[in-house]
Design an enzyme around this catalytic site. Structure first.
Site, PDB file in Angstrom:
ATOM      1  CB  CYS A   1      -0.702  -0.149   1.118  1.00 45.09           C
ATOM      2  SG  CYS A   1      -2.552  -1.527   1.310  1.00 45.09           S
TER       3      CYS A   1
ATOM      4  CG  HIS B   1     -13.181   9.366 -11.800  1.00 40.48           C
ATOM      5  ND1 HIS B   1     -14.173   8.562 -11.777  1.00 40.48           N
ATOM      6  CD2 HIS B   1     -12.483   9.063 -12.683  1.00 40.48           C
ATOM      7  CE1 HIS B   1     -15.114   7.914 -12.553  1.00 40.48           C
ATOM      8  NE2 HIS B   1     -13.584   7.897 -13.354  1.00 40.48           N
TER       9      HIS B   1
ATOM     10  CD  GLU C   1      -8.711   0.715   1.462  1.00 37.50           C
ATOM     11  OE1 GLU C   1      -8.040   1.821   2.149  1.00 37.50           O
ATOM     12  OE2 GLU C   1      -7.972  -0.060   1.480  1.00 37.50           O
TER      13      GLU C   1
HETATM   14 ZN   LIG Z   1     -10.500   5.195 -14.288  1.00 38.42          ZN
END
Ligand SMILES: [Zn+2]
Length: 232
Positions: free
Chosen positions: A149, A182, A221
């Site tokens: 990570c 995003h 997650e």
């Molecule tokens: Zn993407």
């Protein structure tokens, strides 16, 4: 007898891909859902087309390159879009899997702002709540070298939030979605190193500015791991 077998995997990766929606050129990431489809006749004395573990064996060297990675840095993956990744996987798998029919790559989330209402779950001690997903990148640079990570990677995050007045809560979720979807979460003000725990606390603070009866925030997650926060 001819059949298709489908085996599904997930890799947690970051990318920038203008093909990935209106905000695709921004640094972000996904839990990439990879469906490997093989097809052919059932001729084996074992009664199957192919052992599913053979698909896993063929995929494993590719999974190791992709999981917890930045797809824009993968050798030979010139277009790190869903379609480009599917083509790269097809090329990599075909020598070991001659029965390969198709590789499909999608994101694990809804792909849009589409909250769903979830019923109270007494077994898990969860109240009525709303659930939506967003797609983002993150890294945890304070972790030691070698931790998966530490470097840039990504997830499809599923968020659940609960309050007595769900309609009022619903009205404040789009702002939350737009702040996180995003994005590279490390660059979102106030999050810093975006562990699930810190993200829960950040989302709690964000929603608490407008919602005074918030009772739970859940951040998931990956398919198999989630963090639950009840405000203290
Ligand atoms: Zn993407």
């Amino acid at each position: 007898m001819n059949v298709e077998l489908v085996k599904e995997y997930y890799v947690e990766a970051a990318h920038c891909a203008p093909e990935c929606g209106v905000n695709g050129a921004r640094q972000h990431g996904h839990s990439f859902r990879i469906e490997i489809v093989v097809a052919g006749p059932v001729e084996s004395p074992y009664g199957w087309l192919i052992d599913f573990s053979e698909i896993t064996g063929a995929f494993e060297p590719l999974r190791r390159q992709l999981d917890h990675s930045d797809l824009n840095k993968i050798p030979g993956l010139e277009t790190p879009s869903f379609e480009g990744l599917a083509a790269w996987l097809d090329k990599g798998l075909r020598p070991a899997l001659p029965m390969l029919k198709e590789v499909r790559v999608t994101a694990a989330g809804a792909g849009d702002f589409a909250p769903q209402e979830l019923d109270e779950d007494l077994f898990r001690n969860l109240p009525r709540r709303l659930r939506f997903s967003f797609e983002a990148a993150q890294s945890l640079p304070h972790l030691p070298d070698g931790h998966p990570c530490r470097g840039l990677h990504g997830h499809t995050y599923h968020v659940e939030a609960g309050a007595m007045d769900l309609m009022r809560l619903w009205g404040h979720l789009r702002g939350l979605y737009e702040a996180l979807d995003h994005r590279y979460l490390n660059e979102v003000a106030g999050i810093g190193a975006a562990t699930s725990e810190r993200l829960c606390a950040w989302i709690w603070d964000f929603l608490s500015r407008s919602i005074d009866d918030l009772n739970i925030v859940v951040v998931q997650e990956t398919n198999s791991a989630r963090c639950i926060y009840r405000g203290k």
